[in-house]
Design an enzyme around this catalytic site. Sequence first.
Site, PDB file in Angstrom:
ATOM      1  N   HIS A  48       0.832  -1.210   0.000  1.00  0.00           N
ATOM      2  CA  HIS A  48       0.000   0.000   0.000  1.00  0.00           C
ATOM      3  C   HIS A  48       0.863   1.256   0.000  1.00  0.00           C
ATOM      4  O   HIS A  48       1.678   1.485   0.893  1.00  0.00           O
ATOM      5  CB  HIS A  48      -0.909   0.032   1.224  1.00  0.00           C
ATOM      6  CG  HIS A  48      -1.978   1.081   1.127  1.00  0.00           C
ATOM      7  ND1 HIS A  48      -3.181   0.867   0.504  1.00  0.00           N
ATOM      8  CD2 HIS A  48      -2.015   2.368   1.551  1.00  0.00           C
ATOM      9  CE1 HIS A  48      -3.925   1.960   0.560  1.00  0.00           C
ATOM     10  NE2 HIS A  48      -3.225   2.887   1.188  1.00  0.00           N
ATOM     11  N   ASP A  50       0.369   5.614  -1.120  1.00  0.00           N
ATOM     12  CA  ASP A  50      -0.588   6.661  -1.492  1.00  0.00           C
ATOM     13  C   ASP A  50       0.052   7.819  -2.236  1.00  0.00           C
ATOM     14  O   ASP A  50      -0.415   8.959  -2.138  1.00  0.00           O
ATOM     15  CB  ASP A  50      -1.295   7.187  -0.247  1.00  0.00           C
ATOM     16  CG  ASP A  50      -2.502   6.361   0.144  1.00  0.00           C
ATOM     17  OD1 ASP A  50      -3.418   6.252  -0.688  1.00  0.00           O
ATOM     18  OD2 ASP A  50      -2.530   5.819   1.262  1.00  0.00           O
ATOM     19  N   GLU A 147      -8.943   2.143  -2.972  1.00  0.00           N
ATOM     20  CA  GLU A 147      -9.035   2.204  -1.512  1.00  0.00           C
ATOM     21  C   GLU A 147     -10.397   2.757  -1.102  1.00  0.00           C
ATOM     22  O   GLU A 147     -10.574   3.948  -0.883  1.00  0.00           O
ATOM     23  CB  GLU A 147      -7.908   3.065  -0.929  1.00  0.00           C
ATOM     24  CG  GLU A 147      -7.843   2.951   0.592  1.00  0.00           C
ATOM     25  CD  GLU A 147      -6.674   3.680   1.199  1.00  0.00           C
ATOM     26  OE1 GLU A 147      -6.382   3.449   2.383  1.00  0.00           O
ATOM     27  OE2 GLU A 147      -6.039   4.494   0.502  1.00  0.00           O
ATOM     28  N   HIS A 174     -13.303   2.614   3.279  1.00  0.00           N
ATOM     29  CA  HIS A 174     -12.238   3.447   3.834  1.00  0.00           C
ATOM     30  C   HIS A 174     -12.754   3.919   5.190  1.00  0.00           C
ATOM     31  O   HIS A 174     -13.204   3.085   5.989  1.00  0.00           O
ATOM     32  CB  HIS A 174     -11.856   4.597   2.890  1.00  0.00           C
ATOM     33  CG  HIS A 174     -10.589   5.277   3.317  1.00  0.00           C
ATOM     34  ND1 HIS A 174     -10.577   6.532   3.869  1.00  0.00           N
ATOM     35  CD2 HIS A 174      -9.307   4.861   3.310  1.00  0.00           C
ATOM     36  CE1 HIS A 174      -9.333   6.865   4.184  1.00  0.00           C
ATOM     37  NE2 HIS A 174      -8.534   5.861   3.855  1.00  0.00           N
ATOM     38  N   HIS A 220      -9.251  -1.103   6.972  1.00  0.00           N
ATOM     39  CA  HIS A 220     -10.291  -0.080   7.145  1.00  0.00           C
ATOM     40  C   HIS A 220     -11.677  -0.671   7.395  1.00  0.00           C
ATOM     41  O   HIS A 220     -12.586   0.062   7.776  1.00  0.00           O
ATOM     42  CB  HIS A 220     -10.367   0.896   5.958  1.00  0.00           C
ATOM     43  CG  HIS A 220      -9.234   1.853   5.882  1.00  0.00           C
ATOM     44  ND1 HIS A 220      -9.098   2.917   6.748  1.00  0.00           N
ATOM     45  CD2 HIS A 220      -8.170   1.913   5.040  1.00  0.00           C
ATOM     46  CE1 HIS A 220      -8.004   3.599   6.440  1.00  0.00           C
ATOM     47  NE2 HIS A 220      -7.411   2.996   5.419  1.00  0.00           N
ATOM     48  N   HIS A 241      -2.640  -2.845   4.753  1.00  0.00           N
ATOM     49  CA  HIS A 241      -1.861  -1.931   5.592  1.00  0.00           C
ATOM     50  C   HIS A 241      -2.506  -1.845   6.979  1.00  0.00           C
ATOM     51  O   HIS A 241      -3.161  -0.872   7.321  1.00  0.00           O
ATOM     52  CB  HIS A 241      -1.697  -0.553   4.944  1.00  0.00           C
ATOM     53  CG  HIS A 241      -2.961   0.143   4.553  1.00  0.00           C
ATOM     54  ND1 HIS A 241      -3.897  -0.402   3.702  1.00  0.00           N
ATOM     55  CD2 HIS A 241      -3.451   1.372   4.877  1.00  0.00           C
ATOM     56  CE1 HIS A 241      -4.892   0.440   3.526  1.00  0.00           C
ATOM     57  NE2 HIS A 241      -4.655   1.533   4.243  1.00  0.00           N
ATOM     58  N   ASP A 310       2.205   2.079   3.962  1.00  0.00           N
ATOM     59  CA  ASP A 310       1.276   3.219   3.913  1.00  0.00           C
ATOM     60  C   ASP A 310       2.005   4.556   3.761  1.00  0.00           C
ATOM     61  O   ASP A 310       1.513   5.596   4.194  1.00  0.00           O
ATOM     62  CB  ASP A 310       0.385   3.251   5.162  1.00  0.00           C
ATOM     63  CG  ASP A 310      -0.877   4.099   4.971  1.00  0.00           C
ATOM     64  OD1 ASP A 310      -1.204   4.424   3.816  1.00  0.00           O
ATOM     65  OD2 ASP A 310      -1.534   4.429   5.977  1.00  0.00           O
TER      66      ASP A 310
END
Length: 423
Positions: A48, A50, A147, A174, A220, A241, A310
Amino acid sequence: MLIYKKAGIRGAWIRWFMCTLLSLLHGVISETSRALDIMTKYPLIDGHNDLALRLRMHHNNKLSTFNMYNNPKVATDISRLIAGHVGGQVFAAYVLCTAQDKDAVRLTLEQIDVIRRMCTENPEMELVTTAEGMKNSTKIACLISIEGGHSIDSSLAALRMFYQLGVRSMALTHNCNTPWAESSSSYYTYYQQKNNSLTEFGKAVVNEMNRLGMLVDLSHSSWETARAVLKHSTAPVIFTHSAAYAICNNIRNVPDDQLLLLKENGGLIMVNFYSSFVACSNNTNMSVVADHFDHLKRVIGAESIGIGADFDGAIGFPKGLEDVSKYPALIEELISRNWTEEELAGVLRLNFLRVFQKVEKVRDDMLHILPSEAEISLSEVNKSCRTMLVHPGRPERSHQNGNAPLMPVKALICFILLLIQLQ
């Protein structure tokens, strides 16, 4: 004579100190060298990242204004990915929960577009869509994930189209509930669930992901949703993650009973590095991250563990693990805790590849099954954002307030009045 004796003692102490220091340095150098050697043989696949979110936030997805090779404003760039011995990266296409029931699908398409461009316009990177492609890549192999299930707007057709664009993993939620699955967060008030953490449509989403060969991501998701999916999914699932709840009791982490279900499912937990999730504080070090690995190994074995740091999805990482170049330091720490090369090879990449291959095997076993035509009930979603297709010459239904068309009702009233007059 006494002076010579004192000098001899002092010399002996100096020799002992130097030998001890050299021995310690040799151990450190040896562990560092071994970590780099292992990572050269088994380049990391991280679950993961971002970076695409940072591209959206700071550059409005304009890659031409972003230095992909050396960019200190983010935790991820090509130079540091190479330094960190990263051989594969799952990049997240994430849009805010506030886009739910609005333009989440469009925004997700734009995030997929920028990831595809990033991974095809730079010669050091390669877009892949299969376990075999990721395994055989000699570059930084890119896999696309979504995500948050709000990105598909409760549409299996949208899910399938995302798959066609290269998406191979999706987190069911999420920080907000969807109409069909529950988030671990209560920050947003969307679609509050009552004793139904995975609805029938939610099960249909999981089934379709199994059929397509998409990795089901439970990071999540609420504990109740995660348990329901672990019991329902035909294919192995992953937490891309997350970390161990027993070490840091953050609701985003995974408790031991779920870890045992994950082990039974054949899935994978990829450890998050974010300080608030590994130490329940903003100030920590790499040792605490290693504690999560040790705990997970005791509970479910090293074969069920991966890494999903992450980076660029949060602010505040442990000292020594600040960006993507720092992965070797963690491997060095685990070596010092007697993790074997075989265990580390699994954590670095082989465990992820095995799970991905099993997901693809389930897909192949379901080739005889046609795409699902399941639809979510209008009563379960925000009807004000749904359009009812009608013929242009016919009266439109008002779905903003949920009213049925009035013409048949008026006709019925007129008919009744006519009957009364005739009597």
